[in-house]
Each structure stands twice: as structure tokens, then as C-alpha cells.
Write a protein that holds these residues in place. Structure first.
Motif, PDB file in Angstrom:
ATOM      1  N   SER A 152      34.791  37.302  56.095  1.00 30.51           N
ATOM      2  CA  SER A 152      34.115  35.998  56.161  1.00 30.51           C
ATOM      3  C   SER A 152      33.820  35.654  57.627  1.00 30.51           C
ATOM      4  O   SER A 152      34.408  36.243  58.540  1.00 30.51           O
ATOM      5  N   ILE A 153      32.909  34.703  57.821  1.00 29.05           N
ATOM      6  CA  ILE A 153      32.437  34.372  59.173  1.00 29.05           C
ATOM      7  C   ILE A 153      33.592  34.027  60.126  1.00 29.05           C
ATOM      8  O   ILE A 153      33.616  34.466  61.263  1.00 29.05           O
ATOM      9  N   SER A 154      34.571  33.281  59.599  1.00 32.50           N
ATOM     10  CA  SER A 154      35.677  32.868  60.479  1.00 32.50           C
ATOM     11  C   SER A 154      36.490  34.058  60.996  1.00 32.50           C
ATOM     12  O   SER A 154      37.118  33.984  62.050  1.00 32.50           O
TER      13      SER A 154
ATOM     14  N   ALA B 116      34.244  38.399  50.945  1.00 28.94           N
ATOM     15  CA  ALA B 116      33.880  37.109  51.551  1.00 28.94           C
ATOM     16  C   ALA B 116      33.769  36.188  50.336  1.00 28.94           C
ATOM     17  O   ALA B 116      34.781  35.995  49.649  1.00 28.94           O
ATOM     18  N   GLY B 117      32.564  35.745  49.965  1.00 29.57           N
ATOM     19  CA  GLY B 117      32.407  34.939  48.745  1.00 29.57           C
ATOM     20  C   GLY B 117      32.563  35.780  47.485  1.00 29.57           C
ATOM     21  O   GLY B 117      32.822  35.246  46.402  1.00 29.57           O
TER      22      GLY B 117
ATOM     23  N   THR C 137      29.544  39.773  59.054  1.00 30.11           N
ATOM     24  CA  THR C 137      30.425  38.849  58.335  1.00 30.11           C
ATOM     25  C   THR C 137      29.553  37.979  57.416  1.00 30.11           C
ATOM     26  O   THR C 137      28.361  37.870  57.620  1.00 30.11           O
TER      27      THR C 137
ATOM     28  N   GLU D 198      29.420  34.445  54.411  1.00 32.11           N
ATOM     29  CA  GLU D 198      29.961  33.119  54.117  1.00 32.11           C
ATOM     30  C   GLU D 198      31.023  33.142  53.019  1.00 32.11           C
ATOM     31  O   GLU D 198      30.988  34.008  52.160  1.00 32.11           O
ATOM     32  N   ALA D 199      31.917  32.189  53.066  1.00 28.90           N
ATOM     33  CA  ALA D 199      32.936  31.910  52.040  1.00 28.90           C
ATOM     34  C   ALA D 199      34.047  32.963  51.971  1.00 28.90           C
ATOM     35  O   ALA D 199      33.968  34.014  52.628  1.00 28.90           O
ATOM     36  N   SER D 200      35.057  32.643  51.199  1.00 30.57           N
ATOM     37  CA  SER D 200      36.217  33.534  51.113  1.00 30.57           C
ATOM     38  C   SER D 200      36.857  33.429  49.727  1.00 30.57           C
ATOM     39  O   SER D 200      37.274  32.354  49.314  1.00 30.57           O
TER      40      SER D 200
END
Lengths: 188, 168
Positions: free
Chosen positions: A13-15, A55-56, A82, A84-86
């Protein structure tokens, strides 16, 4: 002969693309490095490695293998983007499914989740844990960095008693390597 | 040969009713029988890689959270097909609220289950009457292979136990 099989569920994910302390250039890269070091050891000891990226949604990208070169090239690819979401619940389900029909050569089944503790969508975590438990999979959850809003950190300790999960928050590269080595050696 | 339970884990199914039915089923089951267990709502989720005993199945469902979305039984059948691989699944029990018409006709689910070698498929629901959409939904299905149990209670549980081969 005791054969140990490990599936890594790696959060992309992005983070995870951000750095934390000495987890540089990003938490994701630090996690990939740690997987590479540990996978070498697992393969040397006749174990198998699998990999699920999430991720999503969750994507199994490496079925159980002993091919170190393949593990290396897959992981190099994994660090490039990366999303979005997790959804760690989906990742645990897909990782557990990689053990399907592998009873013959996986006497021990481990899933190691490497994430920064984000959890915002997908299959409920406690439902995914039921599949892991009923499938005799030992789950190890490693959270990289301290997000402050670590939903997993709140959820997992509550579920730990029921599901036999290993949960550890690591704040540095050294801690991360030490934790993974402990799991791979069978000390965790 | 193992059987399978496709369990509606959406909020539309009364857990209390399903426990009453499953406990009754276990009471009437005097032969060891393994069940694949798939929970479903909008998505489907296997709850073990191999068959479980009825007692393990009930214990697992008791810990299962509600899954989001309206129930889509086809997704559960698809998950079961993946899980069973080349193994046969002789009987399939679907516990389902029937609260909303699913997107895909039941024929898709039915044929997929038949392709796994299923000789008996039962749908049990707490509903007292069939929903209006049921006739068109069950179209193109050989009725002798499929049983629909409305307001399933003790007697139905006994019959299902016999049909799925866990009662001698």
C-alpha cells in the motif's frame, strides 16, 4: 524430514512506500531486504517460499518454490509500485490457499505478514484468521514502524489468545531482521 | 467422500436459527462425515483447506463475524470448486437467508456443484415461504437433485442428515 514452508504476505500500500526511522528508502524496501535474507536461509534448509502482495486486494505472485533466483526477481518487481488501501484479511486468505494440496511436503506452515498496520478494507481479519487456524497455519504479523493509528495493533492482541498469532511491532531494520530470523529459526 | 456446507454469513441470516438447525443436524449425525466449509455474502471465504467435522464446523461458525454485502451463492460454489480440486464433493448443503435475489441464476451454481460430483444439493432457509423470484431463479434445474427446505427445523435436519449420508 521436517519441511518448513513460509508464505510472505507483503503490504504494497502507498503508506509502505514511505520511510520510517532507519527503515529506508521505504518500509517496503526494508521488508523486501529482510525477506531476501531470510528466504536464502529457508531454501538452504530445504524449505519452501511463497509470496502474496496486497493493497486493496491480494495477489499471490509466487507459489511455493525453492528457486532463489525466482524469489529474488519477484521481489525486485514487487518493490516498484504501491497501491491504494490495505486488505490484510484478503492477504491471509490468499497466503493460506497457497498451502492447498501441499500437505505432503509442508510439515510446518507459516504465514508472515509484513505491513505497517493499515487495515481499511476487504475480508474481516477475524474471519481470515479462522481459515488460517483451521488450516493449521501459524500466523506471524510484523508491523513496521509506528503509525499512531495502528488498527492491527488494537485488533491483534485481542485475537492472539484465540488464534495463536505472533504479533510484533518493529521500529528499526535490526529489529525487523531479528524478528524474521527468530521466526525462520523456529524460535517464535 | 466429503460433503460441503455453503453458509450465508451475511447479516440477513439469523445466526440463532442456523445454530438450532446445525445442532440438530449434528445430533442426527451418527456417522463421521467431513464437510468443506465456505462462508459467503457478496464474497466467499473458505474456512478451512480441508473437510471439518460437524462439531468443528459449528465452533468455527460461532466465531465467524458477519460478512458484508448481499449473499451470492455462486461465489461460494466457485470457491468450493477451487478448494476441492479434483476431489469429489458428494453432497452440498446451502444455508441461505434468500433475502435478496442473487445476480446470477441458480443454474450456474447448480451446474458447477454437479460438476464436482454432487448427487444431492439442499437449500435450507429460515423463510416461511419461497420468495417471488424463486421460480425463475431455479429454472432449468432437475428437481430430483435439489431440495428446498423452507423454515427448516428438526424434521428437516433429520432428513438432510440422512440424505448427506451422516446418519446410518
Amino acid at each position: 524430514m521436517r519441511q518448513r514452508c513460509f508464505v510472505y504476505a507483503l503490504d504494497i500500500s502507498i503508506s509502505m512506500g514511505k520511510a520510517y526511522g532507519d527503515l529506508i528508502p521505504s518500509k517496503l524496501n526494508a521488508a523486501i531486504e529482510a525477506i531476501l535474507v531470510s528466504s536464502k536461509r529457508i531454501i538452504e534448509e530445504n524449505g519452501y517460499i511463497g509470496l502474496v502482495l496486497f493493497a486493496g486486494k491480494a495477489f499471490p505472485v509466487l507459489s511455493l518454490t525453492r528457486d532463489q533466483t525466482l524469489v529474488y526477481s519477484t521481489l525486485s518487481f514487487a518493490g516498484r509500485r504501491t497501491f491504494e488501501a490495505s486488505a490484510p484479511g484478503d492477504a491471509i486468505v490468499e497466503a493460506t490457499k497457497l498451502f492447498l494440496n501441499r500437505e505432503r511436503y509442508c510439515s510446518e506452515r507459516h504465514v508472515i505478514v509484513l505491513s505497517d498496520g493499515e487495515y481499511n478494507m476487504g475480508i474481516p481479519l477475524d474471519a481470515a484468521l479462522l481459515l488460517a487456524r483451521n488450516s493449521r497455519v501459524r500466523l506471524h504479523y510484523i508491523v513496521l514502524g509506528d503509525q499512531g493509528q495502528d488498527k492491527i495493533g488494537v485488533l491483534l492482541p485481542k485475537l492472539k489468545e484465540i488464534y495463536n498469532i505472533g504479533y510484533k511491532k518493529v521500529l528499526s531494520k535490526q529489529e525487523l531482521l531479528a524478528e524474521i530470523t527468530k521466526i525462520v529459526r523456529g524460535d517464535s | 467422500m466429503p460433503a460441503a456446507l455453503l453458509y450465508d454469513a451475511s447479516t440477513s441470516l439469523s445466526r440463532e436459527w442456523s445454530f438450532t438447525f446445525l445442532n440438530e443436524l449434528e445430533k442426527n449425525c451418527n456417522k463421521i462425515k467431513g464437510f468443506y466449509l465456505i462462508a459467503f455474502a457478496k464474497q466467499a471465504l473458505p474456512l478451512s483447506l480441508g473437510p471439518l467435522l460437524l462439531s468443528e464446523l459449528i465452533e468455527t461458525i460461532s466465531k465467524l463475524p458477519f460478512l458484508p454485502g448481499s449473499p451470492e451463492p455462486y461465489n461460494a460454489a466457485k470457491e468450493l470448486a477451487e478448494l476441492a480440486g479434483d476431489k469429489r464433493v458428494s453432497e452440498v448443503l446451502v444455508i441461505w437467508s434468500m433475502s435478496k435475489r442473487p445476480r446470477l441464476p441458480f443454474a450456474y451454481t447448480y451446474f458447477l456443484l454437479k460438476s464436482l460430483g454432487s448427487r444431492y444439493i439442499a437449500i435450507t432457509t429460515p423463510r416461511a415461504y419461497p420468495p417471488r423470484w424463486i421460480d425463475s431463479y431455479l429454472k432449468n434445474i432437475a428437481e430430483e437433485d435439489l431440495e428446498l427446505h423452507m423454515r427448516a427445523g428438526k424434521q428437516r435436519a433429520r432428513r438432510v442428515a440422512e440424505k448427506i449420508g451422516c446418519r446410518i
